[in-house]
Design an enzyme around this catalytic site. Structure first.
Site, PDB file in Angstrom:
ATOM      1  CB  SER A  36      -0.911   0.007   1.225  1.00 33.83           C
ATOM      2  OG  SER A  36      -0.141   0.158   2.411  1.00 33.83           O
ATOM      3  CB  CYS A  91      -1.024  -3.420  -7.987  1.00 29.98           C
ATOM      4  SG  CYS A  91       0.133  -4.146  -9.161  1.00 29.98           S
ATOM      5  CD  GLU A 193      -5.011  -0.305  -4.533  1.00 30.23           C
ATOM      6  OE1 GLU A 193      -4.668  -1.012  -5.482  1.00 30.23           O
ATOM      7  OE2 GLU A 193      -4.218   0.060  -3.640  1.00 30.23           O
TER       8      GLU A 193
END
Length: 307
Positions: A36, A91, A193
């Site tokens: 992250s 991702c 996200e």
């Protein structure tokens, strides 16, 4: 078993204490990280402060621009796989579709609803399923919380993946494919996200407005455009502020001999992962300048800069 010499590969299981040791110990010269953005930034700052080379790959919010001239059937097939594959837990997941014009948005959503009815969610070991559960109960609740917040902030949940039940696996951490329309850039679901099987739809009036949305976002990992117009594709790829760009390619993951890495707060450090950058990251360059004059030959002192 693979034949590596002792000491080439070592696996250390641990938490923050183990990580901090690697970041602080003088024997470690370089640190590569994927995770992250908050953790990536912390690791980069600490490693750099200790004089280490660091590449820290962070979060992503990957957008696709859908132009009015796009092949909408291809768009829907592409978005379905890119948004929901691996339960959206990658991702490079494509999590935002920016449709240029209401006509394109309505056509895309109409086709997406039909396509999503065929999605199969269930145990990962069954190849008949399109995707499986998310990683933990806590993450399942987090993903559903983003869907809740989108609804509360005025978006329209078109296909709702909350509360999905898989027979025989009623306690599994499942989130079904979710499609949310009328998302705006100030909504929590857009800013952060989600890392789950959720596709957001943002409506833009022009390609320039759509590109500005992407450039304004703090993440710059991957993006793509769906169009039949070569000029639009070239304009997009030349000007967009994102590290990996696809043209009618929903997951623009470059082949291994090109470097992988985003821009902005998706990557901390100057060198990306694999490809030529990976070689540069794991090596230190040394320049050796040599001269072997013939015996007895003297040129005398030279006071200009050597060349």
């Amino acid at each position: 078993e693979a034949g590596l010499p002792a000491g080439v590969l070592n696996v250390v299981n641990g938490d923050k204490e183990a990580v901090d040791t690697l970041l602080d110990d003088a024997r470690v010269q370089a640190v590569s990280f994927v995770g992250s953005t908050p953790i990536a930034e912390t690791i980069y700052q600490r490693a750099s402060a200790n004089g280490k080379r660091c590449q820290a790959l962070g979060g992503a919010k990957n957008h696709a621009i859908v132009m009015p001239d796009a092949d909408m059937d291809n768009v829907v097939d592409s978005l379905t796989g890119a948004a929901f594959g691996s339960s959206g837990e990658r991702c490079m997941a494509l999590s935002v579709a920016v449709a240029v014009g209401d006509e394109a948005a309505d056509a895309m959503i109409d086709k997406m609803q039909g396509r999503m009815k065929t999605l199969k969610v269930g145990p990962f070991h069954d190849a008949e399923n399109d995707f499986g559960p998310v990683i933990t109960k806590a993450h399942q609740e987090k993903v559903c919380g983003y869907i809740d917040s989108a609804e509360q902030q005025g978006a329209r949940v078109v296909v709702d993946g909350r509360g999905v039940q898989v027979p025989g696996h009623e306690n599994g951490f499942y989130v079904g494919g979710t499609l949310i329309d009328r998302v705006t850039p100030d909504m929590t679901c857009y800013l952060e996200e989600i890392f789950g099987p959720v596709l957001l739809v943002v409506r833009a009036n022009s390609m320039e407005e759509a590109m500005q949305l992407i450039d304004d976002h703090e993440y710059g990992n991957g993006t793509c455009i769906y169009t039949r117009d070569g000029e639009a594709a070239r304009y997009f790829s030349d000007r967009i502020q994102v590290g990996m760009v696809g043209i009618n390619v929903p997951l623009p993951v470059p082949v291994a001999y090109h470097s992988f890495g985003g821009w902005k707060r998706s990557l901390f450090g100057d060198l990306a992962a694999y490809g030529p950058d990976a070689v540069r990251f794991y090596t230190k360059r040394k320049t050796v300048t040599q001269r072997w004059p013939s015996a007895g030959v003297r040129e005398g002192a030279q006071f200009s800069f050597p060349s």
